[in-house]
Design an enzyme around this catalytic site. Structure first.
Site, PDB file in Angstrom:
ATOM      1  N   GLU A  58      60.475  42.406  47.118  1.00 44.25           N
ATOM      2  CA  GLU A  58      59.486  42.161  46.065  1.00 44.25           C
ATOM      3  C   GLU A  58      60.006  41.154  45.038  1.00 44.25           C
ATOM      4  O   GLU A  58      59.264  40.319  44.553  1.00 44.25           O
ATOM      5  CB  GLU A  58      59.099  43.469  45.365  1.00 44.25           C
ATOM      6  CG  GLU A  58      58.279  44.408  46.239  1.00 44.25           C
ATOM      7  CD  GLU A  58      56.958  43.797  46.675  1.00 44.25           C
ATOM      8  OE1 GLU A  58      56.476  42.862  46.027  1.00 44.25           O
ATOM      9  OE2 GLU A  58      56.416  44.258  47.694  1.00 44.25           O
ATOM     10  N   CYS A 214      41.483  35.825  52.148  1.00 42.54           N
ATOM     11  CA  CYS A 214      40.810  35.512  50.881  1.00 42.54           C
ATOM     12  C   CYS A 214      41.702  34.560  50.085  1.00 42.54           C
ATOM     13  O   CYS A 214      42.151  34.851  48.990  1.00 42.54           O
ATOM     14  CB  CYS A 214      40.544  36.803  50.105  1.00 42.54           C
ATOM     15  SG  CYS A 214      39.388  36.568  48.757  1.00 42.54           S
ATOM     16  N   CYS A 224      36.413  38.278  57.245  1.00 47.02           N
ATOM     17  CA  CYS A 224      36.968  39.199  56.248  1.00 47.02           C
ATOM     18  C   CYS A 224      36.545  40.646  56.536  1.00 47.02           C
ATOM     19  O   CYS A 224      35.355  40.916  56.710  1.00 47.02           O
ATOM     20  CB  CYS A 224      36.493  38.775  54.864  1.00 47.02           C
ATOM     21  SG  CYS A 224      36.997  39.917  53.579  1.00 47.02           S
TER      22      CYS A 224
HETATM   23 FE1  SF4 Z   1      37.318  37.083  49.801  1.00 50.29          FE
HETATM   24 FE2  SF4 Z   1      36.342  38.523  51.793  1.00 50.29          FE
HETATM   25 FE3  SF4 Z   1      34.899  38.162  49.620  1.00 50.29          FE
HETATM   26 FE4  SF4 Z   1      35.277  36.126  51.234  1.00 50.29          FE
HETATM   27  S1  SF4 Z   1      34.185  37.993  51.728  1.00 50.29           S
HETATM   28  S2  SF4 Z   1      35.472  36.091  49.017  1.00 50.29           S
HETATM   29  S3  SF4 Z   1      37.362  36.507  51.991  1.00 50.29           S
HETATM   30  S4  SF4 Z   1      36.844  39.253  49.744  1.00 50.29           S
END
Ligand code: SF4
Length: 439
Positions: A58, A214, A224
């Site tokens: 970390e 993301c 995602c």
């Molecule tokens: Fe982020 Fe998933 Fe939202 Fe796209 S869908 S902005 S990758 S959290």
């Protein structure tokens, strides 16, 4: 009391939280990267060794990319596999293992904290996030949460840069993400979301999502695992955030203009929100910078403009002599034990006043070198080599590089900082910064 965000910016539905945890963990089990600290955290039966292995990773991962850290981590754990080994090592060994990773005070502080665990806590790591943060110097809220959740299974959330980005997008938080009000809410959210039975995996999954899916510039929303919970994505697709059950707090109509929230705040509350965003909501983008449809989900998170780095100039001189075996040797000197690049080695260097003419630079550098070499150095004898730029987090540093060949023996003055002659190979094995390696 701090303002509660409208439901639009919260996770309050238990079924949704459960579904999000399940989706994220299933994705993590399928897609997680194979990393040495994860292997150690999963296989090390001794709890103190496990916590130490996570702790080292970390600290190294703060401000440094995973790909860079892997080799450093493996070398470190091979040489210093336990708290005791780190506590007993010299600072020179620590600096050598850290050289090239940047932010050098991290290694030193890690060692100071390890010494404290060994000498004051009988070698036993504190067993909760609260105690880790309270008892160990250099361990902040994030590191404590990461160690406790990953090593001990404590159900506590973590918030780092990746988590900030993911949560701000999931909940359309467009207020300055470095402000204390937003950071506090994100910690609350992380603590609400963290999976109770697999907290370490959940936290790592959230960070992994931010690091691989993301991502800041071009997030892979279609791949995602939590896209159905993402209000930023919903807004991009449909022009409005996902509706939430509380009609007072959610968008009341599609295409609500620039506002994410509805009128959940009454006039009394709105007056108190000095930095309120669109529609009086302190968690929406500021009214002066509303949603920009060309940015899509990357409207979130938002940060206040960064301070410009300070500009600094340094003259540095590569002093070269023929060594005993005929190979060239170079003089390196040790920096002071506190401040920037504390305790690291460098070619003799001198900060320069901004805008100093080259002729003047040579003169001050020649005077400085005289102190190291104990003999007169002519400014005209310095050969200009070029300029090297290195960006530290807060300093835009230019090194003006000179070289100077030396004949015969040079007696180094022991009253000055430690100094020594090294071959090129020894130079690279020494605790020298990346900036000096560039020079
Ligand atoms: Fe982020 Fe998933 Fe939202 Fe796209 S869908 S902005 S990758 S959290």
């Amino acid at each position: 009391a701090p303002a509660q965000p409208p439901a639009q910016h919260l996770f309050s539905d238990a079924a949704e939280i459960e579904a999000l945890r399940g989706n994220l963990l299933a994705w993590y089990d399928r897609c997680k990267r194979d990393l040495p600290w994860r292997t150690l955290a999963a296989s090390e039966p001794d709890v103190d060794r496990r916590a130490y292995a996570v702790w080292v990773s970390e600290i190294m991962l703060q401000q440094t990319q995973v790909a860079t850290v892997i080799d450093y981590y493996n070398r470190w754990m091979q040489k210093l596999p336990t708290l005791q080994a780190l506590a007993e090592a010299s600072l020179e060994e620590v600096n050598e293992l850290w050289a090239g990773l940047g932010y050098y005070s991290r290694g030193k502080r890690l060692q100071e904290a390890a010494r404290k665990v060994v000498s004051e806590l009988a070698g036993r790591m504190p067993r909760t996030a609260e105690d880790l943060q309270k008892l160990l110097p250099g361990v902040g809220r994030y590191t404590a949460g990461a160690i406790a959740s990953i090593s001990y299974g404590q159900a506590t959330g973590v918030v780092d840069g990746n988590v900030i980005r993911v949560l701000c997008r999931l909940r359309c938080i467009g207020a300055d993400s470095s402000s204390p009000a937003v950071i506090d809410r994100l910690w609350d959210m992380a603590n609400t979301l963290v999976d109770r039975s697999r907290p370490g995996d959940f936290n790592q999954a959230l960070m992994e999502l931010g690091a691989t899916v993301c991502v800041p510039k071009a997030p892979l929303c279609e791949q995602c695992p939590v896209k159905q919970h993402c209000r930023a994505r919903h807004r991009r697709l449909l022009g409005t955030c996902l509706p939430v059950p509380d009609v007072e707090d959610c968008c009341k109509q599609p295409g609500w203009g620039d506002s994410c929230c509805g009128s959940g705040y009454g006039p009394m509350v709105t007056v108190a929100l000095v930095f309120a965003g669109v529609g009086g909501c302190p968690f929406c983008p500021p009214a002066t910078e509303p949603w920009d449809s060309s940015l899509g989900v990357t409207n979130f998170p938002r940060k206040a403009a960064k301070k410009q780095p300070r500009v600094a100039w340094t003259a540095t001189c590569v002093l070269e002599r023929r060594g005993r075996c005929g190979a060239p040797e170079y003089l390196i000197v040790q920096r002071p034990s506190s401040g920037l690049l504390a305790g690291l080695w460098e070619f003799p260097s001198l900060p320069l006043a901004l805008g100093l003419q080259e002729e003047k630079q040579r003169e001050v550098l020649a005077d400085h070198l005289q102190a190291w070499t104990g003999r007169p150095v002519a400014a005209g004898g310095l050969r200009y080599v070029g300029e090297v730029i290195h960006i530290f987090s807060h300093i835009h540093q230019t090194y003006v590089v000179y070289s100077l060949p030396m004949d015969g023996d040079v007696t180094l003055n022991p009253a000055l900082s430690p100094s020594r002659w090294v071959t090129e190979e020894e130079f690279h094995a020494s605790a020298v910064s990346t900036a000096m390696k560039k020079v």
